[in-house]
Every structure is written in C-alpha cells, then in structure tokens.
Design a protein around this motif. Structure first.
Motif, PDB file in Angstrom:
ATOM      1  N   LYS A  98       0.822  -1.212   0.000  1.00  0.00           N
ATOM      2  CA  LYS A  98       0.000   0.000   0.000  1.00  0.00           C
ATOM      3  C   LYS A  98       0.854   1.258   0.000  1.00  0.00           C
ATOM      4  CE  LYS A  98      -4.006  -1.881   2.401  1.00  0.00           C
ATOM      5  NZ  LYS A  98      -4.752  -1.932   3.673  1.00  0.00           N
ATOM      6  N   GLU A  99       2.012   1.203   0.700  1.00  0.00           N
ATOM      7  CA  GLU A  99       2.926   2.351   0.764  1.00  0.00           C
ATOM      8  C   GLU A  99       3.782   2.455  -0.489  1.00  0.00           C
ATOM      9  OE1 GLU A  99       3.125   4.768   3.064  1.00  0.00           O
ATOM     10  OE2 GLU A  99       1.439   3.881   4.139  1.00  0.00           O
ATOM     11  N   GLY A 100       3.791   1.403  -1.307  1.00  0.00           N
ATOM     12  CA  GLY A 100       4.576   1.414  -2.536  1.00  0.00           C
ATOM     13  C   GLY A 100       6.069   1.234  -2.309  1.00  0.00           C
ATOM     14  N   ILE A 101       6.412   0.530  -1.235  1.00  0.00           N
ATOM     15  CA  ILE A 101       7.820   0.275  -0.923  1.00  0.00           C
ATOM     16  C   ILE A 101       8.006  -1.212  -0.650  1.00  0.00           C
ATOM     17  CG2 ILE A 101       8.310   2.584  -0.042  1.00  0.00           C
ATOM     18  CD1 ILE A 101       7.963   1.532   2.780  1.00  0.00           C
ATOM     19  N   SER A 102       9.265  -1.632  -0.619  1.00  0.00           N
ATOM     20  CA  SER A 102       9.525  -3.044  -0.343  1.00  0.00           C
ATOM     21  C   SER A 102       9.204  -3.353   1.116  1.00  0.00           C
ATOM     22  CB  SER A 102      10.995  -3.382  -0.620  1.00  0.00           C
ATOM     23  OG  SER A 102      11.822  -2.826   0.382  1.00  0.00           O
ATOM     24  N   MET A 103       8.996  -4.621   1.401  1.00  0.00           N
ATOM     25  CA  MET A 103       8.720  -5.017   2.771  1.00  0.00           C
ATOM     26  C   MET A 103       9.935  -4.739   3.655  1.00  0.00           C
ATOM     27  SD  MET A 103       6.926  -8.422   4.301  1.00  0.00           S
ATOM     28  CE  MET A 103       8.367  -9.428   4.494  1.00  0.00           C
TER      29      MET A 103
END
Length: 120
Positions: A98-103
């Motif tokens: 949702k944040e558009g970043i990797s885990m």
C-alpha cells in the motif's frame, strides 16, 4: 588536535526520518548531540545535513567542546534473520505494498520509528 576537515571526513552515522505530519525529512547525527536539520525532499535534507554537521563541528571547535568520534559500525553487517508468524508476514507485505515500498524498507521504517520512541 583534529581540524574541521578531519572531523568532516569521519563517517558519522546519520538518521533520516520522514516527517509524515509536517512533510519532508528530518536528519540527525546521533554522535553529535543536537545536530539536526530537515528538508522538503530527501535530497535537500541530506544536503542540509552536511551543512549542519559542518556548522555543529565548527561551533564545538570554537567553544572548546569535546567532539566524540563516530561509533564504529564495522562489527554490524546490517542483516539479521527474524522468524515471524505467517499472519504478521502477510500484514507487513500488504502494508508495504500500500505504501509502494519493499517489505524490507517498510520494516526498517517501523523499527526505526519505534526505536526512536524507546531510545529517549
């Protein structure tokens, strides 16, 4: 006695945190107490951090304040293994998406945010 250039060349670790409330980014140097700055973008915050470090060290040298050398990070690899429940893994994966970043980036953000709360 070390010079300004000597201290500027030392690898002082910095912390970069996104300011979700005000916007922009905040940068601090944990080994230089009170040396903190910010910027609207990550790039401007990092540029401001170099200037803040220089001004902080200049002031400390002028006032005769002892300047600690940076803590060594050589013995830390920056990696560790962590076993977590599958349900937590799922939630972390969904939130990071949702944040558009990797885990990995999301977990580092969460750890650093909470570490700041407990390190004061």
């Amino acid at each position: 006695m070390k010079t300004l250039d000597d201290y500027m060349a030392m690898p002082y670790p910095m912390e970069l945190v996104e300011d979700k409330e005000e916007g922009g980014f905040v940068v601090s140097y944990p080994d230089l107490p009170g040396c903190i700055t910010c910027g609207e973008t990550m790039e401007s915050a990092l540029a401001n951090a170099k200037d803040a470090k220089r001004v902080w060290i200049e002031a400390a040298l002028e006032d005769g304040i002892e300047i600690d050398e940076p803590n060594s990070l050589e013995k830390y690899s920056g990696q560790f293994k962590l076993r977590i429940p599958r349900s937590l893994h799922k939630l972390l994966a969904e939130h990071s998406q949702k944040e558009g970043i990797s885990m990995n980036q999301y977990c580092v953000y969460l750890l650093s945010r909470n570490d700041v709360l407990y390190s004061k």
